[in-house]
Structures are given as structure tokens and as C-alpha cells.
Write an enzyme that holds these catalytic residues in place. Structure first.
Site, PDB file in Angstrom:
ATOM      1  N   LYS A  13       0.828  -1.213   0.000  1.00  0.00           N
ATOM      2  CA  LYS A  13       0.000   0.000   0.000  1.00  0.00           C
ATOM      3  C   LYS A  13       0.862   1.263   0.000  1.00  0.00           C
ATOM      4  CE  LYS A  13      -2.430  -0.929   3.780  1.00  0.00           C
ATOM      5  NZ  LYS A  13      -1.852  -2.233   4.174  1.00  0.00           N
ATOM      6  N   ARG A  88      -9.992   0.579   8.601  1.00  0.00           N
ATOM      7  CA  ARG A  88      -9.585  -0.799   8.893  1.00  0.00           C
ATOM      8  C   ARG A  88     -10.677  -1.563   9.621  1.00  0.00           C
ATOM      9  NH1 ARG A  88      -3.707   0.467   8.971  1.00  0.00           N
ATOM     10  NH2 ARG A  88      -2.473  -1.421   9.205  1.00  0.00           N
ATOM     11  N   ARG A 122      11.539  -5.805   5.177  1.00  0.00           N
ATOM     12  CA  ARG A 122      11.316  -4.357   5.215  1.00  0.00           C
ATOM     13  C   ARG A 122      12.220  -3.698   6.258  1.00  0.00           C
ATOM     14  NH1 ARG A 122       5.240  -2.433   4.955  1.00  0.00           N
ATOM     15  NH2 ARG A 122       4.992  -3.222   7.070  1.00  0.00           N
ATOM     16  N   ARG A 152      10.913  -2.285  11.890  1.00  0.00           N
ATOM     17  CA  ARG A 152       9.816  -1.743  12.687  1.00  0.00           C
ATOM     18  C   ARG A 152       9.449  -2.743  13.769  1.00  0.00           C
ATOM     19  NH1 ARG A 152       5.069   0.092   8.637  1.00  0.00           N
ATOM     20  NH2 ARG A 152       3.794  -1.006  10.180  1.00  0.00           N
ATOM     21  N   ARG A 163      -0.808  -9.254  13.056  1.00  0.00           N
ATOM     22  CA  ARG A 163      -1.372  -8.187  12.216  1.00  0.00           C
ATOM     23  C   ARG A 163      -2.181  -8.774  11.062  1.00  0.00           C
ATOM     24  NH1 ARG A 163       3.611  -5.090  10.604  1.00  0.00           N
ATOM     25  NH2 ARG A 163       2.207  -3.791   9.389  1.00  0.00           N
TER      26      ARG A 163
HETATM   27  P1  AMP Z   1       0.441   0.466   9.029  1.00  0.00           P
HETATM   28  O1  AMP Z   1       1.680   1.270   8.892  1.00  0.00           O
HETATM   29  O2  AMP Z   1      -0.707   0.959   8.190  1.00  0.00           O
HETATM   30  O3  AMP Z   1       0.675  -1.020   8.874  1.00  0.00           O
HETATM   31  O4  AMP Z   1      -0.075   0.655  10.548  1.00  0.00           O
HETATM   32  C1  AMP Z   1       0.747   0.292  11.632  1.00  0.00           C
HETATM   33  C2  AMP Z   1      -0.087   0.132  12.880  1.00  0.00           C
HETATM   34  O5  AMP Z   1      -0.738   1.360  13.220  1.00  0.00           O
HETATM   35  C3  AMP Z   1      -1.224  -0.896  12.806  1.00  0.00           C
HETATM   36  O6  AMP Z   1      -0.782  -2.230  13.016  1.00  0.00           O
HETATM   37  C4  AMP Z   1      -2.152  -0.398  13.925  1.00  0.00           C
HETATM   38  O7  AMP Z   1      -1.616  -0.719  15.195  1.00  0.00           O
HETATM   39  C5  AMP Z   1      -2.047   1.108  13.764  1.00  0.00           C
HETATM   40  N1  AMP Z   1      -3.042   1.623  12.813  1.00  0.00           N
HETATM   41  C6  AMP Z   1      -2.803   2.210  11.604  1.00  0.00           C
HETATM   42  N2  AMP Z   1      -3.945   2.556  11.000  1.00  0.00           N
HETATM   43  C7  AMP Z   1      -4.949   2.173  11.834  1.00  0.00           C
HETATM   44  C8  AMP Z   1      -6.370   2.217  11.755  1.00  0.00           C
HETATM   45  N3  AMP Z   1      -6.991   2.718  10.683  1.00  0.00           N
HETATM   46  N4  AMP Z   1      -7.073   1.716  12.803  1.00  0.00           N
HETATM   47  C9  AMP Z   1      -6.466   1.214  13.886  1.00  0.00           C
HETATM   48  N5  AMP Z   1      -5.136   1.109  14.024  1.00  0.00           N
HETATM   49  C10 AMP Z   1      -4.371   1.585  12.994  1.00  0.00           C
END
Ligand code: AMP
Length: 208
Positions: A13, A88, A122, A152, A163
Site C-alpha cells: 500500500k 480498517r 522491510r 519496525r 497483524r
Molecule cells: P500500518 O503502517 O498501516 O501497517 O499501521 C501500523 C499500525 O498502526 C497498525 O498495526 C495499527 O496498530 C495502527 N493503525 C494504523 N492505521 C490504523 C487504523 N486505521 N485503525 C487502527 N489502528 C491503525
């Protein structure tokens, strides 16, 4: 044009979002990036979010929805946004529908085995947030600012599986939700970033 990117962790993404924003002049809204910035700056939201993010769990809807609502109301978002990592959950999707008009939802379809492989390679710059992959960047420093790269916290293997589980349970149902609304376009995300972007361009330009 407001576009939502849907896809599992590791589907690509972030990479696709950068390509699309550059090509179509959209504003990139990544809730993951926003949360990581809050965590780096130790804001009240960052402190509340850290435990969820590091454990691979979702940050509570109310916090995320408020953060996105404020961001989407800013003037630079009025010309069009690309939402990456939001919504999400069903509650977030409902809330988004009341905040902004969504024109297209792009679902990046990638098999689970490939997701785990992609995430394990990553690396990210702790200073500027640029993301690399060991398959094409074999140095341990950021090419932009020279800072050391790291994994990360939530990309570590035990958290990645959680996740993906959280995605399957909470976010995957949004594919059906947006299909019913007639907004969903599916793109095969198994190719190279260039191949995926070519496929997306065809979809977007057909729509225009
Ligand atoms: P990402 O970088 O999009 O994979 O997001 C990393 C982490 O941030 C996720 O595993 C969640 O803990 C949190 N997070 C990001 N976006 C959301 C969302 N829309 N709703 C809830 N938690 C989020």
C-alpha cells in the site's frame, strides 16, 4: 478524487500510495505514518497508541477516526486524498462515509505467504521514515539521510502474524462492504511495484 487503498499488511500500500500521489496529485494520508510520527514526538495520542501499535493490534476506533477527521478537514486535503491504512474496521468505514465522498476503493490482492516474506525484508529509517527492502537495498543506512535503518517493532515475525490475523478479522470484510457500494476495484499485487502501478493506472484512467 478520494481513493481508499485496501490490502493486508505488506501488500504494498505504501509504495503504491507514493506512486499514485505523485502521478495524480493526491494527498497521501497514511494512518500508520501519522501514528508513528505521534509516537516519535511522544504526543498524548502517540503515548496512547504505542502499546497497540507495537503489539500489532488496532488503535481504538474513536482515536483514529478523530485523527483522520481533523486531517481531512485541512485545506491541503480538499483536492483529493489517498487513504492508506484507513479504514480498517466497519466503524471506521461508516465514519469515513460521513466525512468524505469516496470515489474509488482499490484492493491490492496478495497471497499470505508473499506478505510475510515482504514484511520480513522491510527496513525503515528511524529519522525520515523512508522504507526500503533488503531485496533492492542492501546497505544498512538510509540513502537520503545516512541514518541507520531498523526493523519496525511491529514487523517482527511474531507480531506480523498477529497483524495478518487482525486484518483478516477486521479489515477483510470491508472488501465486501465496498463491493456492494460499487466502489471496489481489485488489482493483483503480486508483481513488481512497476507492474502493480501499471495495472492501477489502467483502472484509474478507464474510470476518468
Ligand atoms: P500500518 O503502517 O498501516 O501497517 O499501521 C501500523 C499500525 O498502526 C497498525 O498495526 C495499527 O496498530 C495502527 N493503525 C494504523 N492505521 C490504523 C487504523 N486505521 N485503525 C487502527 N489502528 C491503525
Amino acid at each position: 478524487m478520494n481513493v481508499v487503498l485496501l490490502g493486508a499488511p505488506g501488500a504494498g500500500k505504501g509504495t503504491l500510495a507514493s506512486q499514485m500521489c505523485q502521478a495524480y496529485g493526491l494527498r497521501h494520508i497514511s494512518t500508520g505514518d501519522m501514528l508513528r510520527a505521534h509516537m516519535r514526538e511522544a504526543t498524548a495520542l502517540g503515548l496512547q497508541a504505542r502499546a497497540y501499535v507495537d503489539a500489532g493490534k488496532l488503535v481504538p476506533d474513536a482515536l483514529i477516526i478523530e485523527m483522520v477527521r481533523e486531517r481531512l478537514n485541512e485545506p491541503d486535503c480538499q483536492k483529493g486524498c489517498l487513504l492508506d491504512g484507513f479504514p480498517r474496521t466497519a466503524a471506521q468505514a461508516e465514519a469515513l462515509g460521513a466525512i468524505a465522498k469516496i470515489d474509488m476503493v482499490l484492493y491490492i490482492d496478495v497471497a499470505v505467504e508473499a506478505l510475510v516474506k515482504r514484511i520480513s525484508g522491510r527496513r525503515v529509517c528511524g529519522k525520515c521514515g523512508t522504507v526500503y527492502h533488503t531485496s533492492w537495498h542492501d546497505r544498512e543506512e538510509c540513502a537520503k539521510c545516512g541514518e541507520p535503518l531498523s526493523i519496525r517493532e511491529d514487523d517482527k515475525p511474531e507480531t506480523v502474524l498477529r497483524r495478518i490475523e487482525v486484518y483478516n478479522q477486521n479489515t477483510e470484510p470491508l472488501i465486501g462492504y465496498y463491493r456492494e457500494k460499487g466502489l471496489l476495484k481489485t488489482v493483483d499485487g503480486s508483481g513488481t511495484p512497476e507492474e502493480v502501478f501499471e495495472a492501477v493506472k489502467t483502472l484509474v484512467e478507464k474510470r476518468v
